[in-house]
Design a protein around this motif. Structure first.
Motif, PDB file in Angstrom:
ATOM      1  N   LEU A 253      20.290 -55.676 -56.201  1.00 32.26           N
ATOM      2  CA  LEU A 253      19.723 -56.474 -57.283  1.00 32.26           C
ATOM      3  C   LEU A 253      19.932 -57.940 -56.913  1.00 32.26           C
ATOM      4  CD1 LEU A 253      21.362 -54.475 -60.240  1.00 32.26           C
ATOM      5  CD2 LEU A 253      19.165 -54.007 -59.093  1.00 32.26           C
ATOM      6  N   PHE A 254      18.840 -58.630 -56.576  1.00 37.54           N
ATOM      7  CA  PHE A 254      18.910 -59.980 -56.011  1.00 37.54           C
ATOM      8  C   PHE A 254      18.807 -61.050 -57.089  1.00 37.54           C
ATOM      9  CE2 PHE A 254      17.942 -57.738 -52.120  1.00 37.54           C
ATOM     10  CZ  PHE A 254      18.538 -58.505 -51.122  1.00 37.54           C
ATOM     11  N   GLY A 255      19.920 -61.738 -57.345  1.00 37.66           N
ATOM     12  CA  GLY A 255      19.885 -62.936 -58.156  1.00 37.66           C
ATOM     13  C   GLY A 255      19.454 -64.136 -57.324  1.00 37.66           C
TER      14      GLY A 255
ATOM     15  N   LEU B 240      24.186 -52.776 -56.526  1.00 36.53           N
ATOM     16  CA  LEU B 240      24.984 -53.865 -55.961  1.00 36.53           C
ATOM     17  C   LEU B 240      24.291 -55.183 -56.255  1.00 36.53           C
ATOM     18  CD1 LEU B 240      27.203 -55.085 -54.100  1.00 36.53           C
ATOM     19  CD2 LEU B 240      25.658 -54.639 -52.173  1.00 36.53           C
ATOM     20  N   PHE B 241      24.982 -56.065 -56.974  1.00 33.54           N
ATOM     21  CA  PHE B 241      24.447 -57.396 -57.190  1.00 33.54           C
ATOM     22  C   PHE B 241      24.653 -58.250 -55.943  1.00 33.54           C
ATOM     23  CE2 PHE B 241      24.944 -56.697 -61.860  1.00 33.54           C
ATOM     24  CZ  PHE B 241      23.635 -56.982 -62.197  1.00 33.54           C
ATOM     25  N   THR B 242      23.616 -58.965 -55.590  1.00 35.38           N
ATOM     26  CA  THR B 242      23.700 -59.944 -54.528  1.00 35.38           C
ATOM     27  C   THR B 242      22.818 -61.123 -54.925  1.00 35.38           C
ATOM     28  OG1 THR B 242      23.479 -60.330 -52.145  1.00 35.38           O
ATOM     29  CG2 THR B 242      21.844 -58.872 -53.173  1.00 35.38           C
ATOM     30  N   THR B 243      22.611 -62.063 -54.025  1.00 36.11           N
ATOM     31  CA  THR B 243      21.763 -63.213 -54.322  1.00 36.11           C
ATOM     32  C   THR B 243      20.913 -63.538 -53.104  1.00 36.11           C
ATOM     33  OG1 THR B 243      23.671 -64.611 -53.759  1.00 36.11           O
ATOM     34  CG2 THR B 243      23.192 -64.313 -56.087  1.00 36.11           C
ATOM     35  N   VAL B 244      19.777 -64.177 -53.347  1.00 41.35           N
ATOM     36  CA  VAL B 244      18.900 -64.558 -52.243  1.00 41.35           C
ATOM     37  C   VAL B 244      19.628 -65.522 -51.303  1.00 41.35           C
ATOM     38  CG1 VAL B 244      16.739 -65.722 -51.629  1.00 41.35           C
ATOM     39  CG2 VAL B 244      16.815 -64.143 -53.580  1.00 41.35           C
ATOM     40  N   LEU B 245      20.248 -66.550 -51.877  1.00 47.05           N
ATOM     41  CA  LEU B 245      21.123 -67.437 -51.110  1.00 47.05           C
ATOM     42  C   LEU B 245      22.557 -67.049 -51.440  1.00 47.05           C
ATOM     43  CD1 LEU B 245      21.237 -69.948 -49.198  1.00 47.05           C
ATOM     44  CD2 LEU B 245      21.512 -71.336 -51.265  1.00 47.05           C
ATOM     45  N   PRO B 246      23.370 -66.712 -50.440  1.00 54.17           N
ATOM     46  CA  PRO B 246      24.679 -66.101 -50.732  1.00 54.17           C
ATOM     47  C   PRO B 246      25.787 -67.052 -51.158  1.00 54.17           C
ATOM     48  CG  PRO B 246      24.304 -66.178 -48.367  1.00 54.17           C
ATOM     49  CD  PRO B 246      23.029 -66.651 -49.018  1.00 54.17           C
ATOM     50  N   PHE B 247      25.496 -68.308 -51.369  1.00 53.97           N
ATOM     51  CA  PHE B 247      26.484 -69.225 -51.933  1.00 53.97           C
ATOM     52  C   PHE B 247      25.774 -70.153 -52.915  1.00 53.97           C
ATOM     53  CE2 PHE B 247      25.426 -70.398 -47.551  1.00 53.97           C
ATOM     54  CZ  PHE B 247      24.667 -71.534 -47.776  1.00 53.97           C
ATOM     55  N   GLY B 248      26.567 -70.796 -53.764  1.00 56.64           N
ATOM     56  CA  GLY B 248      25.992 -71.611 -54.812  1.00 56.64           C
ATOM     57  C   GLY B 248      25.634 -73.012 -54.361  1.00 56.64           C
ATOM     58  N   LEU B 249      24.878 -73.697 -55.210  1.00 61.24           N
ATOM     59  CA  LEU B 249      24.475 -75.074 -54.949  1.00 61.24           C
ATOM     60  C   LEU B 249      24.715 -75.924 -56.190  1.00 61.24           C
ATOM     61  CD1 LEU B 249      21.027 -74.460 -53.186  1.00 61.24           C
ATOM     62  CD2 LEU B 249      23.230 -74.862 -52.074  1.00 61.24           C
ATOM     63  N   LEU B 250      25.067 -77.169 -55.946  1.00 58.08           N
ATOM     64  CA  LEU B 250      25.204 -78.160 -57.003  1.00 58.08           C
ATOM     65  C   LEU B 250      24.376 -79.391 -56.656  1.00 58.08           C
ATOM     66  CD1 LEU B 250      29.083 -78.229 -57.604  1.00 58.08           C
ATOM     67  CD2 LEU B 250      27.374 -77.130 -59.070  1.00 58.08           C
ATOM     68  N   LYS B 251      23.850 -80.022 -57.687  1.00 60.29           N
ATOM     69  CA  LYS B 251      23.234 -81.337 -57.519  1.00 60.29           C
ATOM     70  C   LYS B 251      23.556 -82.150 -58.762  1.00 60.29           C
ATOM     71  CE  LYS B 251      19.102 -83.696 -55.880  1.00 60.29           C
ATOM     72  NZ  LYS B 251      17.738 -83.536 -55.339  1.00 60.29           N
ATOM     73  N   ASN B 252      24.117 -83.322 -58.548  1.00 57.15           N
ATOM     74  CA  ASN B 252      24.581 -84.158 -59.662  1.00 57.15           C
ATOM     75  C   ASN B 252      25.550 -83.399 -60.562  1.00 57.15           C
ATOM     76  OD1 ASN B 252      22.883 -86.288 -58.785  1.00 57.15           O
ATOM     77  ND2 ASN B 252      21.145 -85.363 -59.855  1.00 57.15           N
ATOM     78  N   GLY B 253      26.371 -82.546 -59.949  1.00 59.32           N
ATOM     79  CA  GLY B 253      27.406 -81.827 -60.680  1.00 59.32           C
ATOM     80  C   GLY B 253      26.936 -80.623 -61.463  1.00 59.32           C
TER      81      GLY B 253
ATOM     82  N   SER C 122      14.518 -58.043 -58.418  1.00 60.42           N
ATOM     83  CA  SER C 122      14.811 -59.461 -58.559  1.00 60.42           C
ATOM     84  C   SER C 122      15.403 -59.682 -59.937  1.00 60.42           C
ATOM     85  CB  SER C 122      13.540 -60.300 -58.409  1.00 60.42           C
ATOM     86  OG  SER C 122      13.760 -61.635 -58.836  1.00 60.42           O
ATOM     87  N   VAL C 123      16.572 -60.323 -59.984  1.00 58.01           N
ATOM     88  CA  VAL C 123      17.161 -60.708 -61.265  1.00 58.01           C
ATOM     89  C   VAL C 123      16.602 -62.093 -61.586  1.00 58.01           C
ATOM     90  CG1 VAL C 123      19.288 -61.002 -62.571  1.00 58.01           C
ATOM     91  CG2 VAL C 123      19.204 -59.360 -60.680  1.00 58.01           C
ATOM     92  N   GLY C 124      15.487 -62.096 -62.236  1.00 60.59           N
ATOM     93  CA  GLY C 124      14.710 -63.299 -62.500  1.00 60.59           C
ATOM     94  C   GLY C 124      13.246 -63.001 -62.296  1.00 60.59           C
ATOM     95  N   LYS C 125      12.423 -63.299 -63.304  1.00 53.81           N
ATOM     96  CA  LYS C 125      10.997 -62.981 -63.233  1.00 53.81           C
ATOM     97  C   LYS C 125      10.141 -64.159 -62.782  1.00 53.81           C
ATOM     98  CE  LYS C 125      10.364 -59.134 -66.394  1.00 53.81           C
ATOM     99  NZ  LYS C 125       9.589 -58.635 -67.552  1.00 53.81           N
TER     100      LYS C 125
ATOM    101  N   ALA D 165       9.320 -51.993 -52.263  1.00 54.12           N
ATOM    102  CA  ALA D 165       8.805 -52.455 -53.552  1.00 54.12           C
ATOM    103  C   ALA D 165       9.843 -53.371 -54.194  1.00 54.12           C
ATOM    104  CB  ALA D 165       8.501 -51.274 -54.473  1.00 54.12           C
ATOM    105  N   ILE D 166       9.365 -54.243 -55.076  1.00 54.40           N
ATOM    106  CA  ILE D 166      10.247 -55.183 -55.778  1.00 54.40           C
ATOM    107  C   ILE D 166       9.968 -55.085 -57.279  1.00 54.40           C
ATOM    108  CG2 ILE D 166      10.945 -57.585 -56.065  1.00 54.40           C
ATOM    109  CD1 ILE D 166       9.819 -58.141 -53.255  1.00 54.40           C
ATOM    110  N   GLU D 167      10.982 -54.686 -58.026  1.00 56.78           N
ATOM    111  CA  GLU D 167      10.920 -54.756 -59.487  1.00 56.78           C
ATOM    112  C   GLU D 167      11.439 -56.131 -59.914  1.00 56.78           C
ATOM    113  OE1 GLU D 167      10.110 -52.404 -61.800  1.00 56.78           O
ATOM    114  OE2 GLU D 167      10.201 -50.457 -60.799  1.00 56.78           O
ATOM    115  N   ALA D 168      11.207 -56.495 -61.152  1.00 55.94           N
ATOM    116  CA  ALA D 168      11.717 -57.773 -61.655  1.00 55.94           C
ATOM    117  C   ALA D 168      12.254 -57.604 -63.064  1.00 55.94           C
ATOM    118  CB  ALA D 168      10.630 -58.834 -61.631  1.00 55.94           C
ATOM    119  N   MET D 169      13.405 -58.239 -63.299  1.00 56.61           N
ATOM    120  CA  MET D 169      14.031 -58.237 -64.625  1.00 56.61           C
ATOM    121  C   MET D 169      14.276 -59.685 -65.038  1.00 56.61           C
ATOM    122  SD  MET D 169      16.782 -55.122 -64.000  1.00 56.61           S
ATOM    123  CE  MET D 169      17.553 -55.916 -62.584  1.00 56.61           C
TER     124      MET D 169
END
Length: 228
Positions: A56-58, A118-131, A169-172, A191-195
């Motif tokens: 499940l890709f966040g 299994l939850f995962t993410t498209v980019l495997p680490f987070g990002l910040l901009k202007n905090g 995809s966790v996000g439509k 196939a890709i489902e979306a939630m």
């Protein structure tokens, strides 16, 4: 190799990003000793096997949730209360993690849920901009900078033991659009489902939260039914 071993090897082998463009900063929790200990405890507890699972890709980890715990759609508080893994991390709360806990409860609890997904993410680490939390797709320069890593990360995760080639995809919105575009080019998924993203549910559909939980369960059951 168990699923836990493959997951931990993936995260602990990630290259730490340095100086992303455009004033973007990376949240890279995997060098923190306590985060690593929590990840080892979590994945050993729930993924020490080779049973089939669906990814499940966040989007990318947020600073209050997986940016602390290293585990998708959890936060330090719920890691203790729901997963029973004590930790010395800052006790931050994340709305998305709260919603996912309700989904897991409706699915049968953490053991049942993590046994199938299994939850995962498209980019495997987070990002910040202007905090503030920032998404990999929020500007073209950031996306182009990270796309080689995104592609390689997805390739490695789709090689986990007995992974289902149908994903969600966790996000439509932009997340699923990007995954579909990438898949047309590289053919990662059948196939890709979306939630809807949990944060969106908690901010804009809180009154209909239980209906959204039911919608999640419907998609998850469909993915489970079509798994390998």
């Amino acid at each position: 190799m168990t699923c836990a071993e493959a997951i931990l090897d993936f995260y602990f082998s990630l290259p730490e990003p340095h100086d992303p463009p455009g004033g973007v900063e990376a949240i890279f929790p995997y060098r923190d000793p306590e985060t690593r200990r929590v990840m080892e405890a979590f994945y050993t507890k729930y993924y020490s096997d080779t049973r089939p699972r669906t990814l499940l890709f966040g989007i990318n980890p947020g600073r209050f949730g997986a940016g602390q715990t290293g585990v998708g759609f959890t936060d330090p508080v719920l890691m203790e209360k729901v997963c029973h893994i004590p930790n010395a991390l800052p006790k931050t709360n994340e709305l998305s993690a709260q919603f996912i806990c309700e989904v897991m409860a409706s699915y049968g609890g953490p053991e049942a849920f993590y046994g199938d997904f299994l939850f995962t993410t498209v980019l495997p680490f987070g990002l910040l901009k202007n905090g503030k939390n920032y998404n990999y797709y929020d500007d073209t320069t950031t996306l182009e900078y990270f796309e080689p890593l995104i592609v390689e990360s997805i390739r490695k995760q789709m090689a986990y033991p007995n992974v289902n080639r149908r994903i969600a995809s966790v996000g439509k919105g932009k997340n699923v659009v990007y995954l579909e575009k990438l898949n047309k080019r590289l053919g990662f998924f059948e196939a890709i489902e979306a939630m809807p993203h949990p944060r969106w549910v908690m901010q804009y559909r809180r009154k209909d939260k239980m209906r959204e939980v039911e919608n999640y369960i419907t998609v998850l059951r469909r993915l489970k039914g079509n798994g390998n």
